[in-house]
Design an enzyme around this catalytic site. Sequence first.
Site, PDB file in Angstrom:
ATOM      1  N   GLU A  40       0.824  -1.211   0.000  1.00  0.00           N
ATOM      2  CA  GLU A  40       0.000   0.000   0.000  1.00  0.00           C
ATOM      3  C   GLU A  40       0.860   1.264   0.000  1.00  0.00           C
ATOM      4  O   GLU A  40       0.515   2.251  -0.639  1.00  0.00           O
ATOM      5  CB  GLU A  40      -0.972   0.013   1.181  1.00  0.00           C
ATOM      6  N   TYR A 123      -6.185   5.897   5.162  1.00  0.00           N
ATOM      7  CA  TYR A 123      -6.305   4.947   4.059  1.00  0.00           C
ATOM      8  C   TYR A 123      -5.472   3.679   4.324  1.00  0.00           C
ATOM      9  O   TYR A 123      -5.976   2.555   4.270  1.00  0.00           O
ATOM     10  CB  TYR A 123      -5.876   5.582   2.716  1.00  0.00           C
ATOM     11  N   ASP A 141      -9.070   5.535  -0.988  1.00  0.00           N
ATOM     12  CA  ASP A 141      -7.971   6.213  -1.686  1.00  0.00           C
ATOM     13  C   ASP A 141      -8.555   6.984  -2.874  1.00  0.00           C
ATOM     14  O   ASP A 141      -9.773   7.122  -3.009  1.00  0.00           O
ATOM     15  CB  ASP A 141      -6.903   5.192  -2.119  1.00  0.00           C
TER      16      ASP A 141
HETATM   17  N1  ADE Z   1      -3.953   0.548  -5.399  1.00  0.00           N
HETATM   18  C1  ADE Z   1      -3.864   0.853  -4.106  1.00  0.00           C
HETATM   19  N2  ADE Z   1      -4.051  -0.232  -3.337  1.00  0.00           N
HETATM   20  C2  ADE Z   1      -4.256  -1.272  -4.172  1.00  0.00           C
HETATM   21  C3  ADE Z   1      -4.502  -2.650  -4.006  1.00  0.00           C
HETATM   22  N3  ADE Z   1      -4.561  -3.181  -2.790  1.00  0.00           N
HETATM   23  N4  ADE Z   1      -4.655  -3.380  -5.092  1.00  0.00           N
HETATM   24  C4  ADE Z   1      -4.584  -2.822  -6.310  1.00  0.00           C
HETATM   25  N5  ADE Z   1      -4.369  -1.551  -6.548  1.00  0.00           N
HETATM   26  C5  ADE Z   1      -4.198  -0.764  -5.501  1.00  0.00           C
END
Ligand code: ADE
Length: 357
Positions: A40, A123, A141
């Site tokens: 993340e 987030y 997000d």
């Molecule tokens: N963008 C941010 N977090 C994500 C996730 N867990 N899977 C795919 N895209 C992402």
Amino acid sequence: MEQLQELQEITAPLLAWYDGHARVLPWREHPSPYRVWVSEIMLQQTRVEAVKPYFERFIGELPSIRALAEAPEDRLLKLWEGLGYYNRVRNMQKAARILTEEYGGEMPADYDVILSLPGIGSYTAGAIASIAFGMRRPAVDGNVLRVLSRLEKSYEDILKQSVRRKFEKEVQEIIPEGRAGDFNQSLIELGAIVCVPNGAPKCGECPLEKLCRAHAEGVELELPKKTPPAKRKLEDRTVLVLVSDNKAALHKRPEKGLLAGLYELPNLEGRLGREEVLEYVKKQGLSPIRIQELPEAKHIFSHIEWHMAGYMVKVEEPDSKRNGPEDFFFVEKKQMEETYSIPAAFSAYTGYFKERY
Ligand code: ADE
């Protein structure tokens, strides 16, 4: 209330869609708190495809929170090189040290503790809590803000904290028991591959097409609303590839400010001419043999834009007692590639060195 009941209608079709369409991504296998956290943080400013190799390498070399806590800083920055926004990884290490000292090297299943860690906002805390621990916490997000703005035909500015909090509250209410992580990821995934930004949402493929108010009125391209960010400051710089034998000069940046603690090619404010560059090089206690102008280059940071002039200057092998005002040291190409983390802002110019030496 009416709003919430309607929003509740998205959970079943969204989860069914996710079950059939979720991308296979490395961090979705064995979603331990550490793996979710690392992914993340990497994904915050970087595309999924670009993150994949970095994720594998990072987890391979630092497989646990304890290993992250103990990693030497230069190694850490090297593993991050190319991802940018280096404070992200420095904060992860600070958090890993706290977890090692106070929680036995494990992320505790406690949302408030997770949220209190350096570099972890609502987030990321929500993503870790829901994906790794199955807790009913929202993870909103930019993807999710876009999906919800369109779904509700909301013209509120998604860059405002208050708007994010409002959407977080709404999501919190509809997270299904037992599938919190999948539900949050389904919203993120929909935003990433269907309800995409920049004028190209694939409404025909969207499981929520019939529920989407923006689509019903044909205004999906107007949303979400964001206030334009402040204009970037423009800075002229002159970057030097100072070469001696088969080595080039590097300099460690100060521990505070832009690109703190990273290594850089010698560089100065403003656009210097050849004579000024030669004078500067001599002032550093070095003897120039030849100077060559390199093409201009540009690098864009979040708040600053560098417009760079470049020179390759060949110098005589420095005297070991060289005594210049700047603390340069000379390294070979291999060391430059493997040991020192040099921000992408310099890659046009490190490229000239690496191609020739
Ligand atoms: N963008 C941010 N977090 C994500 C996730 N867990 N899977 C795919 N895209 C992402």
